[in-house]
Design an enzyme around this catalytic site. Structure first.
Site, PDB file in Angstrom:
ATOM      1  CG  ASP A 130     -13.736   1.034   5.978  1.00 39.49           C
ATOM      2  OD1 ASP A 130     -14.781   1.303   5.608  1.00 39.49           O
ATOM      3  OD2 ASP A 130     -12.802   0.873   5.251  1.00 39.49           O
TER       4      ASP A 130
ATOM      5  CG  ASP B 295      -8.203  -4.611   4.399  1.00 32.65           C
ATOM      6  OD1 ASP B 295      -7.017  -5.023   3.920  1.00 32.65           O
ATOM      7  OD2 ASP B 295      -9.080  -5.406   3.960  1.00 32.65           O
TER       8      ASP B 295
ATOM      9  CD  GLU C  70     -10.982 -12.367   5.446  1.00 32.09           C
ATOM     10  OE1 GLU C  70     -10.198 -13.094   5.372  1.00 32.09           O
ATOM     11  OE2 GLU C  70     -11.138 -11.194   4.412  1.00 32.09           O
TER      12      GLU C  70
ATOM     13  CB  ALA D  69       3.292 -11.357   5.763  1.00 38.19           C
ATOM     14  CG  PHE D  70      -0.944 -12.325   0.636  1.00 43.90           C
ATOM     15  CD1 PHE D  70      -1.767 -12.909  -0.204  1.00 43.90           C
ATOM     16  CD2 PHE D  70      -0.207 -11.120  -0.020  1.00 43.90           C
ATOM     17  CE1 PHE D  70      -2.341 -11.951  -1.363  1.00 43.90           C
ATOM     18  CE2 PHE D  70      -0.739 -10.269  -0.541  1.00 43.90           C
ATOM     19  CZ  PHE D  70      -1.791 -10.779  -1.511  1.00 43.90           C
ATOM     20  CG  LEU D  71      -3.675 -13.954   6.364  1.00 47.05           C
ATOM     21  CD1 LEU D  71      -5.129 -13.840   6.700  1.00 47.05           C
ATOM     22  CD2 LEU D  71      -2.577 -14.141   7.600  1.00 47.05           C
TER      23      LEU D  71
ATOM     24  CE  LYS E 163      -4.107  -2.239   2.149  1.00 49.04           C
ATOM     25  NZ  LYS E 163      -5.151  -1.928   3.509  1.00 49.04           N
TER      26      LYS E 163
END
Length: 408
Positions: free
Chosen positions: A277, A297, A282, A209-211, A104
């Site tokens: 927001d 996020d 999840e 980092a992606f899950l 980002k």
């Protein structure tokens, strides 16, 4: 583009890349293997420390739009997308050892506050908010935010010259100030006015980092019971009904177990960072209904240090429950020798983009912490400590069978 094609031919990048073996010691894999029902990583995790270093140092080998932007272009299965937004540009960067992170870019300077007339759902997403949210989440001992780090990205060498996405290539341009810029490709508000630019090539950003993939570790995306209205004049029931929590308590899974307590944890976290927001949350399906909630996020946090949005605390103030472990940690961080702003300031110095937060944002954390403790005291005065403070201190450590299992 012709220039991009010539560049790839000169460096012999047009031939298919050789298949690489998966190294078991890779930091991304070790991070994924460390996920348990207690959190995304253990309290002391060498794998996360190594992962943060790798995201700072490793060479980018490819770049692409995130699924959100692809959903807007009709180029992906949109069933997993909650609320795509093309204004807030995000890119997926890949590294060696199959590492993958969400990038980002910087959209707002550190000392800029979000104007009070701006609605939360059109606010900028801030890269430094993502970084600070990870550090705060770790300090609170939640461990529900993926490891996030700041980095200076060379947008030419580490995005344009490694992407295979022709649409992404097409949105790069040179600004009048001779800086390299790019913008999101989407049906609305995607123009050069909304571009992000290097200086002339280097651009600040956050890398999260992606899950594990949804195929390996399925997740549910669930609407937040305290979701806000995403219209200019609407209000949700919780905003007008002070007894709204009674309704929530009658609905499974909020009627028993830890789910409602985890919602309160999330509200406390969001109030501290000023994030309005949180429309969904999840969870990993493997850990069942009492699993932890992922705090994903967080880029709309830390927008206004001069304002405390107490409505974010509605789950706490309306339900009047809190985990004992959460309360004890908050009380500790209110003590002068462990003051939250001091602990955050020291933690954020580890990041390459330090200072990540301005001093007013750090001091706002102390002020908001006192408001949380005040709300808890009011609940205890009304209902008594036994009914308000839930004893979760005797929960056992997760057995090995509760770990997320990944296969190569």
């Amino acid at each position: 583009s012709r220039r991009h094609k010539l560049y790839r031919e000169e460096l012999n990048l047009t031939s298919p890349a050789a298949l690489l073996p998966l190294r078991p010691e890779a930091s991304w894999l070790q991070f994924h293997l460390g996920i348990s029902r207690d959190g995304l990583y253990p309290r002391s995790s060498p794998a996360v420390s190594r992962l943060l270093r790798d995201m700072q140092d490793f060479t980018t080998i490819s770049a692409d739009y995130s699924q959100d932007e692809k959903a807007l272009l009709g180029a992906c299965d949109c069933s997993q997308i909650v609320k795509p937004s093309g204004v807030h540009l995000k890119l997926v960067l890949r590294f060696q050892d199959f590492g993958k992170a969400m990038f980002k870019p910087m959209r707002q300077k550190r000392d800029e506050e979000t104007p009070e007339d701006v609605f939360y759902f059109v606010d900028f997403q801030r890269h430094n908010a993502e970084i600070a949210a990870f550090h705060l989440d770790r300090i609170l001992d939640f461990r529900r935010v993926p490891p996030t780090v700041g980095r200076l990205i060379n947008v030419t060498k580490e995005i344009l010259e490694v992407t295979k996405n022709e649409i992404l290539q097409s949105v790069f341009f040179i600004s009048p100030a001779s800086n390299v810029c790019f913008f999101a490709k989407c049906p609305y508000m995607c123009k050069t006015e909304y571009a992000v630019c290097g200086n002339p090539h280097l651009l600040e950003g956050s890398l999260s980092a992606f899950l594990p993939s949804l195929n390996l570790a399925p997740r549910l995306s669930i609407p937040n019971p305290w979701i806000r209205s995403y219209s200019f004049d609407g209000k949700e029931e919780w905003e007008v009904n002070p007894l709204y929590c009674n309704t929530v308590r009658e609905i499974y899974p909020y009627s028993n177990g830890n789910r409602l307590l985890n919602i309160v944890d999330m509200a406390i976290f969001d109030f501290l960072i000023g994030n309005m927001d949180r429309h969904h949350y999840e969870m990993f399906t493997k850990f069942g209904d009492d699993g932890f909630l992922l705090h994903l996020d967080n880029a709309r946090g830390f927008g206004r240090h001069s304002h405390d949005e107490t409505s974010i605390l509605a789950p706490l103030s309306q339900c009047c429950i809190i985990k004992r472990t959460t309360l004890l940690r908050l009380q500790l961080l209110a003590e002068p020798e462990y003051r939250l702003s001091d602990v955050m300031r020291e933690s954020l110095l580890q990041d390459l983009l330090a200072p990540v937060l301005t001093e007013p944002h750090l001091l706002a954390l102390d002020r908001r912490l006192q408001l949380i403790l005040k709300a808890v005291r009011k609940c205890i005065d009304t209902y008594g400590e036994v009914k308000v403070v839930a004893n979760d201190t005797t929960q056992p450590e997760a057995p090995a069978s509760d770990k997320v299992k990944l296969t190569t």
